[in-house]
Design an enzyme around this catalytic site. Structure first.
Site, PDB file in Angstrom:
ATOM      1  N   ASP A  30     -17.401   6.895   1.926  1.00 45.30           N
ATOM      2  CA  ASP A  30     -17.234   7.540   1.730  1.00 45.30           C
ATOM      3  C   ASP A  30     -17.830   6.296  -0.004  1.00 45.30           C
ATOM      4  O   ASP A  30     -18.089   5.077   0.413  1.00 45.30           O
ATOM      5  CB  ASP A  30     -16.208   7.333   0.529  1.00 45.30           C
ATOM      6  CG  ASP A  30     -15.920   8.963  -0.641  1.00 45.30           C
ATOM      7  OD1 ASP A  30     -17.152   8.676  -1.698  1.00 45.30           O
ATOM      8  OD2 ASP A  30     -15.707   9.807  -0.597  1.00 45.30           O
ATOM      9  N   THR A  66     -17.690  13.396  -4.860  1.00 46.12           N
ATOM     10  CA  THR A  66     -16.856  13.681  -2.940  1.00 46.12           C
ATOM     11  C   THR A  66     -16.416  14.353  -2.974  1.00 46.12           C
ATOM     12  O   THR A  66     -16.980  15.246  -1.975  1.00 46.12           O
ATOM     13  CB  THR A  66     -15.539  12.149  -2.967  1.00 46.12           C
ATOM     14  OG1 THR A  66     -16.268  11.517  -3.315  1.00 46.12           O
ATOM     15  CG2 THR A  66     -15.472  12.708  -1.328  1.00 46.12           C
ATOM     16  N   ASP A 187     -16.318   3.203  -1.695  1.00 42.67           N
ATOM     17  CA  ASP A 187     -15.945   3.973  -2.934  1.00 42.67           C
ATOM     18  C   ASP A 187     -15.351   2.875  -3.819  1.00 42.67           C
ATOM     19  O   ASP A 187     -15.369   3.413  -4.527  1.00 42.67           O
ATOM     20  CB  ASP A 187     -15.514   5.654  -2.783  1.00 42.67           C
ATOM     21  CG  ASP A 187     -15.809   6.505  -3.912  1.00 42.67           C
ATOM     22  OD1 ASP A 187     -16.320   6.231  -5.023  1.00 42.67           O
ATOM     23  OD2 ASP A 187     -14.467   6.598  -4.803  1.00 42.67           O
ATOM     24  N   HIS A 191     -16.129   1.568  -7.378  1.00 44.55           N
ATOM     25  CA  HIS A 191     -15.501   2.128  -8.396  1.00 44.55           C
ATOM     26  C   HIS A 191     -15.109   0.224  -9.553  1.00 44.55           C
ATOM     27  O   HIS A 191     -15.233   0.337  -9.901  1.00 44.55           O
ATOM     28  CB  HIS A 191     -14.768   2.998  -8.403  1.00 44.55           C
ATOM     29  CG  HIS A 191     -15.138   4.596  -8.248  1.00 44.55           C
ATOM     30  ND1 HIS A 191     -15.981   4.426  -9.000  1.00 44.55           N
ATOM     31  CD2 HIS A 191     -14.777   4.955  -6.953  1.00 44.55           C
ATOM     32  CE1 HIS A 191     -16.541   5.981  -8.751  1.00 44.55           C
ATOM     33  NE2 HIS A 191     -15.846   6.312  -7.146  1.00 44.55           N
ATOM     34  N   ASP A 234     -21.584  10.915   0.670  1.00 45.40           N
ATOM     35  CA  ASP A 234     -21.439  11.306   0.351  1.00 45.40           C
ATOM     36  C   ASP A 234     -22.533  11.507  -0.968  1.00 45.40           C
ATOM     37  O   ASP A 234     -22.332  11.965  -1.470  1.00 45.40           O
ATOM     38  CB  ASP A 234     -20.290  12.085   0.395  1.00 45.40           C
ATOM     39  CG  ASP A 234     -19.389  10.773  -0.235  1.00 45.40           C
ATOM     40  OD1 ASP A 234     -19.905   9.413  -0.951  1.00 45.40           O
ATOM     41  OD2 ASP A 234     -17.984  11.217  -1.013  1.00 45.40           O
ATOM     42  N   HIS A 235     -22.371   9.835  -0.901  1.00 46.34           N
ATOM     43  CA  HIS A 235     -23.008   9.780  -2.598  1.00 46.34           C
ATOM     44  C   HIS A 235     -23.611   8.179  -2.479  1.00 46.34           C
ATOM     45  O   HIS A 235     -23.022   7.258  -2.055  1.00 46.34           O
ATOM     46  CB  HIS A 235     -22.565  10.474  -3.280  1.00 46.34           C
ATOM     47  CG  HIS A 235     -21.507  10.051  -3.747  1.00 46.34           C
ATOM     48  ND1 HIS A 235     -20.981   8.612  -4.117  1.00 46.34           N
ATOM     49  CD2 HIS A 235     -20.042  10.317  -3.786  1.00 46.34           C
ATOM     50  CE1 HIS A 235     -19.354   8.492  -3.719  1.00 46.34           C
ATOM     51  NE2 HIS A 235     -19.456   9.947  -3.686  1.00 46.34           N
ATOM     52  N   HIS A 338     -20.205   7.286  -9.827  1.00 45.27           N
ATOM     53  CA  HIS A 338     -21.386   8.279  -9.282  1.00 45.27           C
ATOM     54  C   HIS A 338     -21.739   9.567  -9.732  1.00 45.27           C
ATOM     55  O   HIS A 338     -20.399   9.510 -10.241  1.00 45.27           O
ATOM     56  CB  HIS A 338     -21.627   8.004  -7.587  1.00 45.27           C
ATOM     57  CG  HIS A 338     -20.036   7.954  -7.002  1.00 45.27           C
ATOM     58  ND1 HIS A 338     -19.418   9.731  -7.768  1.00 45.27           N
ATOM     59  CD2 HIS A 338     -18.962   7.161  -7.033  1.00 45.27           C
ATOM     60  CE1 HIS A 338     -18.772   9.415  -6.592  1.00 45.27           C
ATOM     61  NE2 HIS A 338     -18.198   8.483  -6.721  1.00 45.27           N
TER      62      HIS A 338
HETATM   63  P1  AMP Z   1     -14.717  10.214  -6.532  1.00 40.33           P
HETATM   64  O1  AMP Z   1     -13.576  10.755  -7.436  1.00 40.33           O
HETATM   65  O2  AMP Z   1     -15.530  11.533  -5.887  1.00 40.33           O
HETATM   66  O3  AMP Z   1     -14.427   8.702  -5.883  1.00 40.33           O
HETATM   67  O4  AMP Z   1     -13.585  10.539  -4.961  1.00 40.33           O
HETATM   68  C1  AMP Z   1     -13.438   9.461  -4.099  1.00 40.33           C
HETATM   69  C2  AMP Z   1     -11.813  10.250  -3.985  1.00 40.33           C
HETATM   70  O5  AMP Z   1     -11.428  10.986  -3.236  1.00 40.33           O
HETATM   71  C3  AMP Z   1     -11.384   9.272  -2.472  1.00 40.33           C
HETATM   72  O6  AMP Z   1     -10.365   7.385  -3.592  1.00 40.33           O
HETATM   73  C4  AMP Z   1     -10.296   9.080  -2.045  1.00 40.33           C
HETATM   74  O7  AMP Z   1      -8.848   9.039  -2.804  1.00 40.33           O
HETATM   75  C5  AMP Z   1     -10.183  11.083  -2.425  1.00 40.33           C
HETATM   76  N1  AMP Z   1     -10.665  11.985  -0.934  1.00 40.33           N
HETATM   77  C6  AMP Z   1     -11.387  11.445  -0.258  1.00 40.33           C
HETATM   78  N2  AMP Z   1     -11.134  12.781   0.381  1.00 40.33           N
HETATM   79  C7  AMP Z   1      -9.736  13.696   0.707  1.00 40.33           C
HETATM   80  C8  AMP Z   1      -9.329  14.035   1.382  1.00 40.33           C
HETATM   81  N3  AMP Z   1      -9.633  14.405   2.415  1.00 40.33           N
HETATM   82  N4  AMP Z   1      -8.200  14.596   0.295  1.00 40.33           N
HETATM   83  C9  AMP Z   1      -7.861  14.563  -0.958  1.00 40.33           C
HETATM   84  N5  AMP Z   1      -8.715  13.309  -1.098  1.00 40.33           N
HETATM   85  C10 AMP Z   1      -9.884  13.216  -0.788  1.00 40.33           C
HETATM   86 ZN    ZN Z   2     -17.320  10.409  -2.954  1.00 39.50          ZN
HETATM   87 ZN    ZN Z   3     -15.780   7.632  -6.261  1.00 38.82          ZN
END
Ligand code: AMP
Ligand code: ZN
Ligand code: ZN
Length: 402
Positions: A30, A66, A187, A191, A234-235, A338
């Site tokens: 991630d 994500t 990820d 952050h 993913d990004h 992101h």
């Molecule tokens: P973002 O807010 O886009 O940075 O999302 C990243 C977060 O998505 C990660 O830190 C995880 O906590 C969460 N995540 C990733 N995969 C899963 C999943 N399969 N189910 C629940 N949460 C997830």
């Molecule tokens: Zn992500």
């Molecule tokens: Zn993130």
């Protein structure tokens, strides 16, 4: 007699080949920005990338978040079409919400309008498994992989790899041929400390060591020469600064709008008769952000039809954050983010692949993540869904010619 033996040989190799379903492990790091591979921290990842196929970068879909992007990778569709338009969104008509932190919500099948690769594969008799992937826990039996793990943010590396290897050691009739694996580390550290911090660099090298450990464990199994490994993210990630913040609500205070999201993008719903006025007011104040009416979003975003997108979409310039009057709690603590325009290189992730299906020592330019689903279908020799956005012809050339 000699001829007979050759025929026999050809018959058996063809027969063996026909019954020889490939194996693919799809691994997501991630938020692993495309250029993290250039930091001299990843000897194991670089060796695989150099020996196999390496793309300059992987272009995410918009918004570069994500859940939308993991679902784009696994369905071959833009978020506008697969329905997961954010990590969080509201169905205002039926008054229900989707959120990545709500286990019950992410298991509801009705949010997911695309067909995940594991679903396509299972329909074609291919057993699949997932050691985490957004959408892999859908409660309907035919929509999740045969084997899957409930998401646990703190699951250890060892345990995940043990899980993968145990699946590969199952008897052939029960063994999955397609497996996903996910690591959140780059990820999280991106952050919390930013994409240029010592902390992110340590997370990058840790994932490199974890990959070496995974390979070592896979190579102990009898399948070592049949497995294809695809590494994606993913990004990407960009540095943010809490001083570079714009209060969008303040600019349109008098209109009584509703808002969704803060940070790189913001949705604004004005009262029905005020859309034009609010749009024009924001347009006049454009400074470090761009405002769009939903239906006028440029085509390259592919983000203008889904009913849960608000009437106005505001996108911040790279490194800037949007907010309402209420200061978001995360803003003063975050050093990276992101979600911005997916064409910006800082938002791009990685793609490299190694194994019998792929060309060797082959480098190419930027690939698009929506094209991975038709690529997987091609590797397994099955038909993709006809309603996808991904295109095999943009990616097929990375496969070894048969
Ligand atoms: P973002 O807010 O886009 O940075 O999302 C990243 C977060 O998505 C990660 O830190 C995880 O906590 C969460 N995540 C990733 N995969 C899963 C999943 N399969 N189910 C629940 N949460 C997830
Ligand atoms: Zn992500
Ligand atoms: Zn993130």
């Amino acid at each position: 007699m000699k001829r007979y033996i050759i025929y026999l040989f050809l018959f058996f190799t063809t027969f063996a080949y026909a019954g020889n379903k490939p194996y693919v492990i799809l691994i997501s790091f991630d938020g692993f920005r495309w250029d993290y591979l250039e930091r001299g921290l990843t000897p194991n990842l670089n060796e695989l990338a150099d020996k196999g196929v390496k793309a300059l970068s992987l272009r995410p879909a918009f918004p570069s978040k994500t859940f939308p992007n993991h679902i784009s990778i696994i369905t071959g569709m833009y978020p506008d079409n697969h329905g997961i338009i954010g990590n969080y969104f509201k169905d205002t008509i039926k008054n229900r919400e989707y959120s990545l932190s709500d286990t019950a919500a992410i298991r509801e099948s009705f949010w997911y309008l695309g067909e995940a690769f594991w679903e396509t594969a299972e329909r074609n008799g291919i057993i699949t498994a997932s050691y985490f992937w957004p959408g892999s826990e859908i409660s309907l039996d035919y929509r999740h992989p045969t084997y899957f793990e409930k998401y646990d943010h703190n699951r250890s590396y060892q345990e995940k790899i043990k899980g993968i290897v145990n699946w590969l050691k199952l008897p052939a009739s029960k063994r999955p041929h397609f497996i996903t694996l996910y690591f959140h580390d780059t990820d999280t550290y991106g952050h919390d400390f930013g994409p240029d911090s010592p902390e992110i660099n340590r997370a990058i090298s840790r994932l490199d060591s974890v990959t070496a450990y995974l390979l070592n464990e896979i190579y102990k199994t009898e399948l070592k020469d049949s497995i294809n490994l695809i590494f994606v993210s993913d990004h990407g990630m960009t540095a943010i600064d809490s001083q570079k913040t714009i209060n969008i609500e303040e600019i349109i205070e008098k209109f009584k709008c509703s808002f969704q999201y803060d940070g790189p993008i913001m949705f604004v719903n004005p009262p029905a008769d005020k859309i034009e006025e609010v749009y024009k007011t924001l347009k006049k104040s454009e400074n470090h952000f761009t405002v769009y009416k939903k239906e006028e979003m440029p085509g390259y975003f592919h983000f203008n039809t889904h009913p849960f997108i608000y009437q106005i979409v505001v996108i911040a310039d790279l490194g800037w954050s949007l907010r309402t009057n209420k200061e978001p709690k995360w803003l003063s603590k975050s050093k990276g983010n992101h979600g911005y325009d997916n064409n910006l290189l800082d938002m791009h992730g990685i793609f490299f692949a190694y194994g019998p299906a792929f060309k060797t020592n082959y480098q190419t330019g930027t690939l698009w993540n929506i094209d991975i689903y038709p690529l997987l279908c091609k590797i397994f020799g099955i038909s993709p869904r006809s309603n996808i956005d991904g295109k095999l012809e943009r990616i097929e050339f990375i496969l070894k010619e048969k």
